[in-house]
Design an enzyme around this catalytic site. Structure first.
Site, PDB file in Angstrom:
ATOM      1  N   THR A  69      12.833  -0.704   1.843  1.00  0.00           N
ATOM      2  CA  THR A  69      13.274  -0.873   0.575  1.00  0.00           C
ATOM      3  C   THR A  69      14.205  -0.020   0.106  1.00  0.00           C
ATOM      4  O   THR A  69      14.318   0.907   0.590  1.00  0.00           O
ATOM      5  CB  THR A  69      11.695  -0.680   0.107  1.00  0.00           C
ATOM      6  OG1 THR A  69      11.032  -0.960   0.313  1.00  0.00           O
ATOM      7  CG2 THR A  69      12.562  -0.519  -1.973  1.00  0.00           C
ATOM      8  N   ASP A  76      15.809   6.176   0.898  1.00  0.00           N
ATOM      9  CA  ASP A  76      16.275   6.700  -0.673  1.00  0.00           C
ATOM     10  C   ASP A  76      15.158   7.569  -1.588  1.00  0.00           C
ATOM     11  O   ASP A  76      15.205   7.544  -2.570  1.00  0.00           O
ATOM     12  CB  ASP A  76      17.185   5.581  -1.671  1.00  0.00           C
ATOM     13  CG  ASP A  76      15.638   4.136  -1.327  1.00  0.00           C
ATOM     14  OD1 ASP A  76      14.605   4.124  -0.891  1.00  0.00           O
ATOM     15  OD2 ASP A  76      16.665   3.425  -2.205  1.00  0.00           O
ATOM     16  N   ASP A 127      14.402   3.324   6.400  1.00  0.00           N
ATOM     17  CA  ASP A 127      13.667   2.518   4.903  1.00  0.00           C
ATOM     18  C   ASP A 127      13.618   0.980   4.925  1.00  0.00           C
ATOM     19  O   ASP A 127      14.916   0.761   4.942  1.00  0.00           O
ATOM     20  CB  ASP A 127      13.567   3.603   4.522  1.00  0.00           C
ATOM     21  CG  ASP A 127      12.422   3.383   3.181  1.00  0.00           C
ATOM     22  OD1 ASP A 127      11.401   2.866   3.540  1.00  0.00           O
ATOM     23  OD2 ASP A 127      12.192   3.034   2.101  1.00  0.00           O
TER      24      ASP A 127
END
Length: 805
Positions: free
Chosen positions: A312, A561, A310
């Site tokens: 970000t 996250d 991911d």
């Protein structure tokens, strides 16, 4: 003077629930109404001792050791002391690993926010009592069952419990199940069932978070040990029959020879080394703030050939900065006067930021850049929290002069129709790796399903993302290790591609918009194999993409996250969460990077490869011994000759050619990617090596029986056979130790020197009953071993070509 409409609205808003008072909490604790589900990070000390002591093979070896203590001498019972040492080492290492896991688990433990005496406070999960009021926000996990008291666009994903993929909109009075998590909005709920009464606890007794899930390594070793157990029983019967009945030995001598034939069949050190290697792996990773929630995750990550990232929080740091506010045509009519357009838009952005009690990273950057305006406050009459699925948030705002408007803030290509002139600006900015959010005025209410239809674009908020300084080096590591990196993000594909290109990711210049990916699994898998960067990916799509890659035979690791990563993390072969990520991601991930550093991942991969590669390497040593022990027993029974060895001889050989070197080889660096079919890969070498060793040793033994006569002949025969078997086993070790380094060569030479010391020291000769008689037969034993070594080399090469891994 307050607005009458606003006053009326405020009068209907319920006051926040103050939560329990301190006396009420104490009363519930006294009644035992606490969340007492044991959440342990590892097995208890008693369980560790029990698991290492009470094993099938410890029982077998223990019985054989007691037999030798009865028939004597103690030299033939040395294998029993080896088992004690092995068990002690296993217990000590696992206790060290437990200490590391427990300390890291405390650092990474979830601390939900509850209201006590009207004030919010973070407490451990085990501190929650019945009727506690627990606050919820995006990414928070519901740790107990309860009922919603307050809800502000609260959407909860219950898929981990019910299998239903769509989030459920919750209103006051609705039930909340433990194990579910918040995907959008916020609120609070009262704990109705705690401890073992909670839904998740009943669904699966969460006795331990760190469970031993499927491990090909452990499964393979268990299968090997099962086969060895079945072989031992008929072998023991055959040896007793041949040594006692047919050879007419003294029963004590027959028992000693039988034990000598049985003990080396047991690859007892292999189980120990596997446990030690895993335990040391946990300790090493723990020093780097990496929490391994399931031990075989170390093994799993070593087998990974695709890692999905991911953007970000993984390639970029969590925070962002607003670099520009670019007004669009709609801004001129947004304010009271054309010259006040930008000031008005800034106020709108500030009011939008204030309207969200739990802003994400993008909105936090906007709040920092455009704080809530001074003077008369803007009023929020309705709000729509950000959701990863819809990719926008919104609020109905009333300005100080009484004007009401509905505003949306989100992805430009989601809020605007294709071909809108504003999208041209967006593409230019995305190509530079910038993240762009669109502020638009809606003509419909937030509860209208078509709220995005006909919006009026007002401004573009340009955000600059902070690249992680270590991300580029980490991506290069994966490329060097033949691990494909796939960047999967909910952001614009061009923007994500630009960020990935800055970090040097191969294939980043051809980003793919996930909305154009085929839905069919095989077709999606092909597209994923061809591409490297994917944008505008929904949470459900992330899950589908992981499944498509697995369908094509890949072992997939997923990092993330955010709450939008939970489903994909759960389905991936290995889920990796950041320590600062949402509670839900940490709960489903097998590995948590507590230091939030993506650069820790190479260490985890390297540790897994070290463990798996080295265990595969040393397993060949152990199973070669098992094969030649079985073969020697069969040859002895069939030819009706005395068994050539006493237990002390094989204990010495096992220590010098397997036990000691295997310990060092198991902990050595190893960067080779783990390959499947553990049992097949080990046995393809162990069977021919063991067969060659067994046949050559038996040939030397028969030759010695023919050569030696008179008193002391049996000891001379045994010594010649022992010399042959040692030299062949040493050559197997020399092959396994490749590729050579200075310490590997030193290890092999040290083991050879150890055997020479035994042969040259009179008291050790007597202790181990080893004495080479004459010169002819010892040199004949060396010659037979040399021929066997040459055959071993040929067999090694032939097996490598005929049965490639």
């Amino acid at each position: 003077m307050s607005d009458p409409a606003q006053t009326a609205t405020e009068e209907h808003l319920p006051a926040p629930h103050p939560g329990l008072s301190a006396p009420e909490v104490a009363e519930r604790v006294a009644r035992g109404e606490v969340n007492d589900v044991p959440v342990r990070s590892s097995r208890s000390t008693a369980e560790i001792v029990r698991a290492n002591v009470f094993t099938r093979f410890n029982a077998i070896i223990g019985v054989l050791f007691l037999i030798i203590l009865v028939v004597g001498p103690i030299q033939d019972g040395l294998f029993g002391f080896v088992i004690v040492a092995n068990t002690a080492i296993g217990i000590i290492q696992e206790l060290r690993a437990k200490k590391t896991l427990d300390s890291l688990a405390v650092i990474g433990e979830a601390r939900p926010t509850v209201r006590r005496d009207g004030a919010p406070c973070a407490i451990p999960t085990s501190g929650i009592v019945l009727d506690d009021v627990i606050e919820l926000g995006p990414g928070d996990k519901c740790v107990v069952d309860g009922r919603v008291l307050e809800a502000d666009g609260l959407e909860i994903d219950e898929s981990l419990l019910t299998g239903e993929a769509d989030p459920v909109l919750k209103r006051p009075g609705d039930p909340v199940m433990s194990g579910s998590f918040v995907v959008a909005g916020g609120g609070a709920f009262a704990a109705a069932k705690v401890g073992r009464e909670a839904y998740a606890a009943r669904l699966a007794e969460e006795a331990s978070r760190f469970t031993l899930v499927h491990s090909e390594l452990r499964t393979g070793i268990s299968r090997i040990l099962k086969y060895v157990t079945w072989m031992m029983i008929p072998t023991a019967i055959g040896l007793i029959f041949s040594q006692w009945i047919l050879q007419d030995h003294d029963w004590r001598e027959a028992v000693r020879r039988m034990v000598a034939g049985i003990v080396p069949m047991v690859p007892e050190g292999l189980v120990l080394l596997t446990s030690v290697a895993f335990a040391i792996g946990v300790i090493r990773l723990g020093r780097k703030q990496c929490l391994v929630q399931e031990l075989p995750a170390i093994e799993g990550l070593a087998r990974v050939d695709v890692v999905c990232l991911d953007k970000t929080g993984t390639l970029t740091e969590g925070g962002m900065d607003v670099s520009e506010l670019r007004l669009l045509d709609g801004a001129a009519t947004a304010g009271t006067a054309p010259g006040e357009g930008e000031a008005y838009v800034r106020q709108v952005l500030g009011a939008l930021g204030k309207a969200d009690p739990r802003p994400n990273a993008s909105l936090q950057a906007i709040i920092d850049a455009y704080p809530s305006p001074d003077g008369p406050p803007w009023q929020c009459t309705d709000s729509l929290p950000f959701s990863s699925a819809r990719k926008y948030s919104g609020a109905a705002l009333r300005s100080p002069d009484g004007e009401s408007a509905t505003w949306l803030l989100g992805a430009p290509d989601v809020l605007l129709p294709a071909g809108d002139p504003a999208l041209a600006h967006v593409e230019d900015l995305n190509a530079k790796g910038l993240r762009v959010l669109l502020l638009a005025r809606a003509t419909r209410g937030l509860d209208d399903p078509g709220v995005t239809d006909g919006v009026r674009p007002t401004g573009l908020v340009v955000l600059e993302q902070r690249l992680r300084p270590d991300a580029g080096a980490t991506l290069r590591y994966f490329a060097e290790q033949d691990v494909s990196a796939k960047v999967i993000s909910g952001d614009n594909a061009v923007s994500v591609g630009a960020v990935a290109a800055k970090l040097g990711l191969t294939g980043a210049k051809g980003p793919v918009d996930a909305r154009r990916l085929p839905a069919e699994r095989e077709a999606m898998g092909r597209a994923l194999d061809e591409g490297a960067v994917f944008g505008r990916v929904t949470p459900q799509q992330k899950r589908d993409m992981v499944g498509a890659l697995q369908h094509r035979g890949h072992t997939v690791a997923m990092t993330g996250d955010g709450v939008n990563d939970v489903l994909a993390l759960k389905d991936a072969d290995i889920g990796v969460s950041m320590g600062s990520g949402s509670e839900a991601t940490r709960a489903v991930a097998q590995i948590v990077l507590l230091n939030n550093s993506f650069a820790t991942l190479p260490s985890v991969v390297a540790e897994g490869r070290r463990v798996i590669g080295n265990i595969t390497r040393v397993a060949t040593l152990f199973l070669t011994k098992t094969v030649y022990s079985v073969l020697l027993a069969i040859l002895v029974v069939c030819s009706q000759v005395p068994y050539p060895f006493l237990p002390r001889h094989l204990t010495l050989l096992s220590t010098l050619t397997i036990g000691v070197p295997a310990f060092f080889l198991a902990l050595a660096p190893n960067k080779e990617r783990a390959k499947p079919h553990f049992v097949r890969r080990v046995m393809r070498y162990a069977i021919p090596a063991g067969a060659i060793a067994g046949v050559a040793t038996f040939a030397a033994y028969l030759l010695a029986r023919h050569y030696y006569t008179g008193p002391g002949a049996r000891d001379a025969e045994t010594s010649a056979a022992t010399l042959t078997l040692f030299l062949i086993s040493l050559w197997v070790l020399a092959i396994i130790a490749r590729p050579y380094t200075w310490w590997r060569i030193g290890l092999v030479l040290a083991m050879a020197a150890g055997f020479l010391v035994v042969l040259a020291t009179p008291w050790l000769q007597h202790f181990f009953a080893l004495k080479l008689v004459g010169e002819t037969m010892p040199w004949a034993a060396v010659a037979i071993a040399a021929v066997a070594a040459a055959v071993l080399e040929l067999a090694w090469r032939w097996v490598g070509r005929r049965f490639p891994a």
